[in-house]
Structure formats: C-alpha cells, structure tokens
Design an enzyme around this catalytic site. Structure first.
Site, mmCIF file in Angstrom:
data_model
loop_
_atom_site.group_PDB
_atom_site.id
_atom_site.type_symbol
_atom_site.label_atom_id
_atom_site.label_comp_id
_atom_site.label_asym_id
_atom_site.label_seq_id
_atom_site.Cartn_x
_atom_site.Cartn_y
_atom_site.Cartn_z
ATOM 1 N N SER A 14 -3.022 -3.940 -10.603
ATOM 2 C CA SER A 14 -2.841 -2.732 -9.787
ATOM 3 C C SER A 14 -3.475 -2.805 -8.402
ATOM 4 O O SER A 14 -3.346 -1.865 -7.618
ATOM 5 C CB SER A 14 -3.381 -1.503 -10.528
ATOM 6 O OG SER A 14 -2.494 -1.125 -11.556
ATOM 7 N N LYS A 36 -1.237 -2.060 -5.502
ATOM 8 C CA LYS A 36 -1.015 -0.719 -4.965
ATOM 9 C C LYS A 36 -1.721 -0.505 -3.629
ATOM 10 O O LYS A 36 -1.372 0.406 -2.875
ATOM 11 C CB LYS A 36 -1.461 0.323 -5.982
ATOM 12 C CG LYS A 36 -0.545 0.359 -7.203
ATOM 13 C CD LYS A 36 -1.152 1.111 -8.362
ATOM 14 C CE LYS A 36 -0.188 1.029 -9.554
ATOM 15 N NZ LYS A 36 -0.850 1.257 -10.835
ATOM 16 N N SER A 75 -3.865 5.486 -10.633
ATOM 17 C CA SER A 75 -3.182 4.193 -10.727
ATOM 18 C C SER A 75 -1.813 4.358 -11.365
ATOM 19 O O SER A 75 -1.395 3.559 -12.207
ATOM 20 C CB SER A 75 -4.016 3.177 -11.516
ATOM 21 O OG SER A 75 -3.597 1.866 -11.234
#
Length: 474
Positions: free
Chosen positions: A58, A61, A118
C-alpha cells in the site's frame, strides 16, 4: 620479520572479525530494508538494503496521492470534484470502504479514506477519476516515478495489491516522500491525519507513529504477504525533518518501532558521526540488481496466524524486549555508542494523543449544518448487529468488507501476482464486514436490543407469534 608477528596477529584477528561481520550482517538484515535521510538535503544517515527491490504494497498509494494532488494543483480537477465508485473499484480486496457501485465521493474524501484507512477501492476510484482507467493511471504513475528519479519503481495498479511487475525500493520511497514535501506542501496534511470518522465508525491511522512519536508528520503504511510490513514515516524536531523507510518488518508494531529507532538515531547529534563514512544523498544510492525477497512464508505461512492487511491491530509479535535489542549487525557499533533514550516500544505502547476524527462522507462537498446532516445520514446507513457479547456496526451500503482478512485471501494465490477474484472472497464472508465502533458506543447500542430480544424468546410457544416477530429481522 619474526619480530613483527606479535604485532600483526591482533591486527589479523581484527580484520578477520570485521570480515566475518561483513559477511554475516547482510544475511541477518536481508529480511528488512531500512533507510533514514534528511528531508531537505536528501543526505543519507543510515542505509541497509536501501536499494534492494521490494514489493511496495500500500505504499503505492503515496504515488496515487501524489499524481492526484498534482492534478488538483494544476487545476485539472479540484478536491470538490465528484468521482464515482465503479464495479471494478467495488470489487477490490480489503481494506476498503465497501461502497456500492454508483456511489459518489469527492476527491478530497477519497484521498482521506485511502491514506488513513488504506482503502483499496478508493485508490481505484481516484485512478479512474483522474486517469480514466486503472491502466491509464498506472501509466501516469510510472511517468511520474521516472520524472522524480525513482529508477527502481514500476507500478501496475494504484493500491498496491499483488501484481506482477509492481516493484520499488526504500531509496525510491524516500525520493517520493521528499517530492511530496517539496512539491505539494499545501496538501501535506493528507499524510498525517490521525483518524477519520464515517458515520459512527472511527478508523485510526495505521501509522502508529502519528499521535505517539514526538513530531511525527507522515506518511503511509503497507502490507502484503510477500512484502512484510512496510512504512514510510517522517518527523520534525527543532526545524529538522527526517524521513525513515522500513520494508519487510515482522508486524505493524515492529515497523513503527523500527522507524522510531531510525528517527531517534537521526535526530541524535552523535559526536562520533565523523567516524562513519559519508553515504552521500539518496539519489546517488546504487541500485541492487536482484529479485525482490518474497516473505510469504515468514509473514503468512501456516505457523503464522496474522491479519493480512494494513488493519493490523496485533501488538504481540516482536515484543518490547526483543524490539529494544533488535539492531542489525550493520549498525550495532553506532547503536552502542548512542546515549540512552526512551524505548520506542514503550512510546508506541501509549494511546495516541487525543484528536477529533476528520469526518468523511459520500456525496458532494458539504460544510456546516449540511456536513452534520451528511454525517447523520451516513450513521443511519449503519445498523448495530449483536455477535455474542459484542455489538458491532455494519454499513448497509458496505457489502462485504472482509476487513483484516481480504489481503491474505487476495494474496494467497498470487505470490506477488494479481489478486484473484476479490468479489468472491467478499461474498464468502459477508459477516466479516463488521467494524468495531467507538469504545463508548457498544453499550449504548446494545441496551435497546436486550428487552426487545427477551420478549419473543419468552413467548414463542404460548403466543404463537414467531412469524410476526421475525419480520423486522429480515
């Protein structure tokens, strides 16, 4: 010559010892990549496996946020622009918000949900809203990475779910963090929001340094089985800002402890720093030509029952005692020379500093009374559901959100490949969509249900009304 032998023997022993350490240290540190730099200058203060290729999870991101906010800054979209949840976005594996296709959110709210919770679905919503498609946006991410000098990074999707070819390194993540600070200072608050509230559900930032570590002010966590627990963190003290990157930690707690250790060392003005060779700047770190380590067995093997998403609430792995001594051999000389300081493990065990959650919601931008009404409306979409002695909250529009289990399922068949059939995973466990409410809410939510549940239980035979009593439950 024989007179010199007694003098040479200690030197040879010392050389042999140092050589052995040089051989052993990389092996012991191979499961982690660690890096800490000065944000302003890019000067490297410590680097272990910093250019080893790694799965970003993640942390991807952060680039999704950078590309989106760059588009906002250039005026191509605004934070108030409405973007729509597509079937593709809705089908992403957790962690996610779980909105139904057709739901609209602003760029502002999508960013907050993506960076704090997230949320994988919100990353795709942003990608499709800014780039037209996931593939189109991934192209924008890769162009930006090359422009910033992230030579070891390749993106395939905007959320970091397992996919062939999705690679980065600690070096490149530090370069991206510097770019966010340098290029988007007016939007930097997005990367250090302590918590968000959607309806009655509050989600704290998975970066455990926020609200606990003095001066912590960024950035993002990440986890898939192959990568281990990742974290890009930053903190500022006395006008000096540092960026720490941890890849491949053993738990969500340990990645925060590792980052705090790196930051502590960076902020400590070590009088013996002149003994260390200069490591140059982060841009000049030499990439390692290797395949990313796959930590699947260590993280998600049969012996490890752990959450498989960034929603890691586990605090038992690598306890405070082991964390305090968890230095790699690469750094034990410097660590031993440092002055005593509070243990990061003790600091991170404290509750986060009190703060008001940032309200996020669906639909157009709202302020004042309209914002309060929107929050109330989202609360009405959530209903209390009793499970044993606990009362949990389900978002009605949040069709199955498997919270802490989805990344493991999505990653279980991939070994670094694209997540398989997330929609089927979600459908298999609809009850896993529940999320814990605020600590002071369960009792209040449970009270009105007890008397209502007691009456039909007492009169099923005499009154003969099971059908009418069952209607509200359906």
């Amino acid at each position: 010559m024989h007179l010199l032998r007694p003098l040479l023997r200690p030197s040879l022993k010392w050389i042999l010892a140092v050589t052995m350490l040089a051989v052993v240290a990389p092996r012991m540190a191979a499961a982690e990549a660690l890096l800490v730099i000065e944000a302003d200058s890019g000067k490297v203060l410590q680097a272990d496996n910093a250019t080893m290729p790694w799965y970003p999870a993640s942390l991807s991101k952060l680039m999704t946020a950078y590309v989106t906010l760059a588009a906002v800054k250039q005026g191509r979209v605004s934070l108030d622009t409405l973007i729509t949840v597509s079937p593709t976005a809705a089908s992403q594996s957790p962690s996610k918000m779980g909105f139904r296709p057709g739901t609209q959110v602003t760029v502002d709210n999508a960013l907050k949900m993506m960076l704090v919770k997230s949320a994988n679905d919100m990353a795709v919503v942003l990608a499709e809203g800014i780039g037209g498609s996931v593939d189109g946006f991934a192209g924008m991410m890769n162009q930006t990475a090359q422009k910033l000098g992230m030579t070891q990074t390749s993106y395939v999707n905007p959320n970091g779910l397992p996919a062939d070819g999705q690679i980065t390194s600690a070096r490149d993540m530090a370069i991206l963090a510097r770019a966010i600070i340098r290029d988007l200072p007016e939007y930097e608050y997005f990367v250090h929001i302590p918590s968000i509230r959607f309806g009655r559900r509050v989600t704290a930032n998975f970066n455990k340094l926020i609200g606990r570590y003095p001066g912590a002010d960024g950035f993002k966590t990440g986890f898939i089985c192959a990568s281990g627990y990742n974290l890009v963190a930053s903190a500022t003290r006395d006008g000096k800002r540092l960026i720490a990157v941890v890849l491949g930690a053993s738990s969500g707690r340990m990645r925060a402890i590792r980052a705090a250790q790196l930051l502590d060392r960076g902020f400590t003005n070590n009088g013996l720093a002149w003994l260390k060779p200069s490591l140059g700047t982060v841009d000049n770190l030499v990439p390692i030509d290797a395949s990313p380590p796959n930590l699947r067995e260590e993280m998600c093997g049969g012996k490890h029952k752990r959450p498989a998403s960034d929603e890691d609430q586990e605090d038992t792995v690598a306890s405070a005692g082991s964390a305090g001594g968890g230095e790699t051999n690469m750094n034990f000389f410097a660590a031993g020379l440092q002055a005593a300081m509070p243990k990061p493990s003790e600091l991170l065990a404290l509750p986060a500093a009190a703060s008001e959650p940032v309200i996020v919601y669906t639909g157009p931008t709202k302020t004042g009374a309209a914002l309060i009404a929107a929050a109330a409306a989202d609360s009405e979409k959530m209903q209390p559901v009793k499970h044993g002695k606990r009362t949990r909250v389900v978002i009605k529009i949040n069709k199955p959100d498997a919270e802490t289990k989805g990344d493991l399922k999505g990653d279980a068949k991939s070994d670094g490949k694209a997540a398989a059939k997330p929609a089927r995973h979600a459908a298999a466990k609809p009850d896993a969509a529940v999320a814990k409410p605020l600590a002071n809410k369960p009792a209040a939510a449970a009270k009105p249900e007890k008397p209502a549940a007691a009456k039909p239980a007492a009169k099923p035979k005499a009154a003969g009304k099971p059908k009418s009593d069952a209607k509200p439950a359906s």
